[in-house]
Design an enzyme around this catalytic site. Sequence first.
Site, PDB file in Angstrom:
ATOM      1  N   HIS A 298      59.384  57.990  10.688  1.00 42.78           N
ATOM      2  CA  HIS A 298      59.707  58.343  12.081  1.00 42.78           C
ATOM      3  C   HIS A 298      59.614  59.848  12.296  1.00 42.78           C
ATOM      4  CE1 HIS A 298      61.401  54.470  13.576  1.00 42.78           C
ATOM      5  NE2 HIS A 298      61.530  54.257  12.281  1.00 42.78           N
TER       6      HIS A 298
ATOM      7  N   CYS B 180      56.232  53.329  12.447  1.00 44.60           N
ATOM      8  CA  CYS B 180      57.049  52.233  11.926  1.00 44.60           C
ATOM      9  C   CYS B 180      56.676  50.896  12.584  1.00 44.60           C
ATOM     10  CB  CYS B 180      58.526  52.592  12.053  1.00 44.60           C
ATOM     11  SG  CYS B 180      59.529  51.694  10.876  1.00 44.60           S
TER      12      CYS B 180
ATOM     13  N   GLU C 160      59.354  61.424  14.904  1.00 45.98           N
ATOM     14  CA  GLU C 160      60.089  61.817  16.126  1.00 45.98           C
ATOM     15  C   GLU C 160      61.553  62.106  15.822  1.00 45.98           C
ATOM     16  OE1 GLU C 160      59.249  58.868  15.247  1.00 45.98           O
ATOM     17  OE2 GLU C 160      60.767  57.398  15.817  1.00 45.98           O
TER      18      GLU C 160
HETATM   19  N1  GLN Z   1      61.526  46.503  10.447  1.00 45.03           N
HETATM   20  C1  GLN Z   1      60.887  46.734  11.714  1.00 45.03           C
HETATM   21  C2  GLN Z   1      59.763  45.728  11.946  1.00 45.03           C
HETATM   22  O1  GLN Z   1      59.443  45.008  11.080  1.00 45.03           O
HETATM   23  C3  GLN Z   1      60.360  48.144  11.793  1.00 45.03           C
HETATM   24  C4  GLN Z   1      61.505  49.130  11.667  1.00 45.03           C
HETATM   25  C5  GLN Z   1      61.364  50.370  12.493  1.00 45.03           C
HETATM   26  O2  GLN Z   1      60.525  50.478  13.384  1.00 45.03           O
HETATM   27  N2  GLN Z   1      62.233  51.308  12.244  1.00 45.03           N
HETATM   28  O3  GLN Z   1      59.221  45.666  13.006  1.00 45.03           O
END
Ligand code: GLN
Length: 187
Positions: A165, A76, A167
């Site tokens: 994610h 992410c 994890e």
């Molecule tokens: N929206 C976050 C970003 O732009 C990422 C979201 C996340 O890691 N769950 O960094």
Amino acid sequence: MKVGVLAVQGDFDAHRKRLEELGAEVVLVRKPEQLDEIAGLVLPGGESGAILRILGERGVEKLKQFVRRKPAFGTCAGAILLAKEITNPEQPGLGALDIRIRRNAYGRQIDSSIREGRLGSAPLEMVFIRAPKIERVGPGLEVLATEGKDPVAVRQGKTMAATFHPELSDDTRMHQEFLKLIGNGHN
Ligand code: GLN
């Protein structure tokens, strides 16, 4: 084998737990010098802009050197950090993955969701939280996982990223894949 988890912001502890369950010795990386002791690094989810700010110029530079030489796995926000091109808004990246990635690409309505995607051809539960979208995948990249038509996990040499994610699901395959990458002599 010592594996680092970048622990300046975000959900680093879930990665620590998962890696330890799989038998790795985990170092929570809070200082640039700690990068010298590890064979690979997980960059967790969180807020990529905040992670960049906390790292500062020196931290980002050191991280850039690290991901050039050693295996890294970003989830992410971590995937955003590893990318070459980042939009919505634009921000600098570590350039380890030749992808264009769009932050917060699913809008407010579907802020978070659990969906079933595919890892190769096998089903995989995927937790998305304010997820980015990989909009361009450069040549030489391998798409490891998809959700619908979208690539959601990719690999370029020793660098892996997922927009979801892993994890936060019970499935350990993504982390196993990363540990394999470290074990394959990339350290
Ligand atoms: N929206 C976050 C970003 O732009 C990422 C979201 C996340 O890691 N769950 O960094």
